[in-house]
Design a protein around this motif. Structure first.
Motif, PDB file in Angstrom:
ATOM      1  N   SER A 155       0.965  -1.286  -0.039  1.00  0.00           N
ATOM      2  CA  SER A 155      -0.009   0.091  -0.103  1.00  0.00           C
ATOM      3  C   SER A 155       0.922   1.219   0.066  1.00  0.00           C
ATOM      4  CB  SER A 155      -0.998  -0.028   1.372  1.00  0.00           C
ATOM      5  OG  SER A 155      -0.164  -0.004   2.273  1.00  0.00           O
ATOM      6  N   HIS A 156       1.890   1.091   0.725  1.00  0.00           N
ATOM      7  CA  HIS A 156       2.704   2.362   0.584  1.00  0.00           C
ATOM      8  C   HIS A 156       3.376   2.608  -0.620  1.00  0.00           C
ATOM      9  CE1 HIS A 156       6.064   5.250   1.922  1.00  0.00           C
ATOM     10  NE2 HIS A 156       6.852   4.367   1.245  1.00  0.00           N
ATOM     11  N   ASP A 157       3.802   1.642  -1.527  1.00  0.00           N
ATOM     12  CA  ASP A 157       4.427   1.804  -2.753  1.00  0.00           C
ATOM     13  C   ASP A 157       3.082   2.460  -3.637  1.00  0.00           C
ATOM     14  OD1 ASP A 157       6.793   0.445  -2.074  1.00  0.00           O
ATOM     15  OD2 ASP A 157       5.582  -1.463  -2.552  1.00  0.00           O
ATOM     16  N   ILE A 158       2.249   1.906  -3.476  1.00  0.00           N
ATOM     17  CA  ILE A 158       1.054   2.462  -4.401  1.00  0.00           C
ATOM     18  C   ILE A 158       0.800   4.000  -3.975  1.00  0.00           C
ATOM     19  CG2 ILE A 158      -1.412   2.450  -4.792  1.00  0.00           C
ATOM     20  CD1 ILE A 158       0.121   0.109  -6.124  1.00  0.00           C
ATOM     21  N   ALA A 159       0.704   4.393  -2.813  1.00  0.00           N
ATOM     22  CA  ALA A 159       0.596   5.853  -2.473  1.00  0.00           C
ATOM     23  C   ALA A 159       1.679   6.665  -3.027  1.00  0.00           C
ATOM     24  CB  ALA A 159       0.381   5.963  -0.948  1.00  0.00           C
ATOM     25  N   THR A 160       2.829   6.288  -3.220  1.00  0.00           N
ATOM     26  CA  THR A 160       4.037   6.863  -3.579  1.00  0.00           C
ATOM     27  C   THR A 160       4.249   6.664  -5.117  1.00  0.00           C
ATOM     28  OG1 THR A 160       5.563   5.247  -3.227  1.00  0.00           O
ATOM     29  CG2 THR A 160       5.304   6.885  -1.342  1.00  0.00           C
ATOM     30  N   ALA A 218      -2.962  -1.007 -12.232  1.00  0.00           N
ATOM     31  CA  ALA A 218      -1.913  -1.850 -11.893  1.00  0.00           C
ATOM     32  C   ALA A 218      -0.651  -1.699 -12.871  1.00  0.00           C
ATOM     33  CB  ALA A 218      -2.343  -3.176 -11.631  1.00  0.00           C
ATOM     34  N   ASN A 219      -1.037  -1.747 -13.924  1.00  0.00           N
ATOM     35  CA  ASN A 219       0.204  -1.529 -14.958  1.00  0.00           C
ATOM     36  C   ASN A 219       1.104  -0.337 -14.731  1.00  0.00           C
ATOM     37  OD1 ASN A 219       1.724  -2.783 -17.335  1.00  0.00           O
ATOM     38  ND2 ASN A 219       0.719  -0.931 -18.378  1.00  0.00           N
ATOM     39  N   LEU A 220       0.177   0.811 -14.689  1.00  0.00           N
ATOM     40  CA  LEU A 220       0.772   1.998 -14.221  1.00  0.00           C
ATOM     41  C   LEU A 220       1.728   1.932 -13.009  1.00  0.00           C
ATOM     42  CD1 LEU A 220       1.052   5.201 -14.916  1.00  0.00           C
ATOM     43  CD2 LEU A 220      -1.028   5.722 -13.374  1.00  0.00           C
ATOM     44  N   ALA A 221       1.065   1.359 -11.911  1.00  0.00           N
ATOM     45  CA  ALA A 221       2.006   1.339 -10.697  1.00  0.00           C
ATOM     46  C   ALA A 221       3.182   0.449 -10.847  1.00  0.00           C
ATOM     47  CB  ALA A 221       1.237   0.702  -9.727  1.00  0.00           C
ATOM     48  N   LEU A 222       3.161  -0.508 -11.734  1.00  0.00           N
ATOM     49  CA  LEU A 222       4.213  -1.498 -12.112  1.00  0.00           C
ATOM     50  C   LEU A 222       5.374  -0.906 -12.875  1.00  0.00           C
ATOM     51  CD1 LEU A 222       5.627  -4.164 -12.206  1.00  0.00           C
ATOM     52  CD2 LEU A 222       4.400  -4.728 -14.348  1.00  0.00           C
TER      53      LEU A 222
END
Length: 351
Positions: free
Chosen positions: A9-14, A333-337
């Motif tokens: 969740s921290h990764d997603i937030a940043t 999800a792909n954007l986050a990856l």
């Protein structure tokens, strides 16, 4: 061994900023219409009235990925000091079948659900709208508010009405400027400093007001977002002024309802997915009441690719029913990856 990126969740937030998620969710709707994206049958199971799980899956041909999101909701978890939502989004290469990412689903869902209604607002609402009403002050509310701020350039005030507790609405409104700043600006400061600065400035320009009277709040709003688990209408037809745009977010299973079905007599209806909306979304209710037919509803992707017309004038009422589609999750999800690879975020593990 297969190397898989794990994002918490921290990764997603940043890694994610709301404007970028709005853009990829818009892409997802377009891909559904153009058939560049495939949605596979949803799997749903209710363990009880207070616990369920669903699996949404699909394929994004241009991005060469497929995957799924399994999200669980256990409503009694608060008594156990646990979050109500848990789950994982899994991405795979559509060229090799190799798994590429495991991503925290609740963190991603907040962003993509907020972005979903923002896309509809951008396409359907009056661009000069100054007042937004949010019905519901739960976990989704901050994401909905931030997303609407991103697409309503003339927005001046946000009214917050909580059908469960006016006290909660007051506390939420008071804390909101700081909460929005932390969630959507401070968290991305390192990776997206320019976007963070713009978001901070925009938040300062908005007044956040707790509304105790739902009738007056509805009459004053040009854009309304309902995000509650309600099973009875919260917004009555006679309260809604001409030209209003409504995003109905809460209804996601049979029996849920946030809007008076009489609203649909004088409104144009839109949805993310026609089959889902008519079966489990807000759209199920006016169809059951024989006010509209399934064929009267336009998918938002058709508007985006200009296959259908969106708002036709400043006086009509528009309603968007958001039930959530797998392509939204896969795009986000792909954007986050991709950003995780760019900024060296997350953890890479060998399976």
């Amino acid at each position: 061994m297969d190397k898989v990126t794990v994002l918490n969740s921290h990764d997603i937030a940043t890694l994610l900023d709301m404007p970028a998620v709005i853009q990829v969710v818009k892409d997802a709707y377009a891909e559904k219409t153009t058939k560049d994206g495939e949605i596979w049958p949803m799997v749903y199971n209710a363990f009880s009235d207070m616990a369920d799980t669903d699996i949404r899956s699909g394929l994004l041909k241009p991005k060469k990925i497929f995957g799924n999101k399994e999200l669980t909701w256990f409503g009694d978890n608060a008594k156990k000091n646990l979050p109500e939502l848990h789950g994982v989004v899994t991405l795979y290469s559509s060229e090799t079948g190799v798994p590429e990412a495991f991503i925290n689903a609740p963190a991603l869902t907040g962003f993509r659900t907020g972005a979903a209604s923002a896309v509809a607002t951008k396409e359907l609402a009056n661009p000069n709208s100054e007042t937004l009403l949010i019905v519901g002050a739960g976990g989704q509310a901050a994401y909905q508010i931030m997303a609407q701020i991103c697409v309503l350039p003339k927005l001046k005030q946000v009214l917050i009405y909580d059908p469960m507790s006016s006290e909660n609405a007051g506390k939420f409104a008071q804390e909101l400027p700081q909460k929005l700043t932390i969630l959507f600006a401070d968290n991305i400061q390192m990776n997206r400093p320019t976007v963070a600065a713009k978001i901070k400035e925009r938040i300062k320009q908005i007044k956040f007001i707790a509304a105790s009277n739902i009738i007056e709040a509805t009459k004053n709003a040009q854009v309304i977002v309902t995000a509650t688990p309600s099973t009875k209408p919260l917004i009555k037809a006679q309260w809604v002024q001409s030209g209003t745009h409504i995003n109905a977010i809460g209804a996601d299973m049979e029996g849920k309802q946030e809007l008076d079905t009489q609203l649909y007599q004088n409104a144009r209806a839109f949805a993310d997915d026609l089959d889902q909306a008519s079966g489990v979304g807000e759209t199920q209710n006016p169809i059951k009441d024989n006010i509209i037919k399934k064929g009267d509803v336009t998918e938002i992707g058709d508007v985006i690719v200009q296959k259908s017309v969106g708002r036709q004038n400043t006086n009509e009422i528009t309603i968007f029913d958001s039930t959530g589609i797998a392509l939204q999750d896969l795009e986000a999800a792909n954007l986050a990856l991709q950003r995780a690879k760019r900024f060296n975020a997350g953890v890479v593990v060998d399976l």
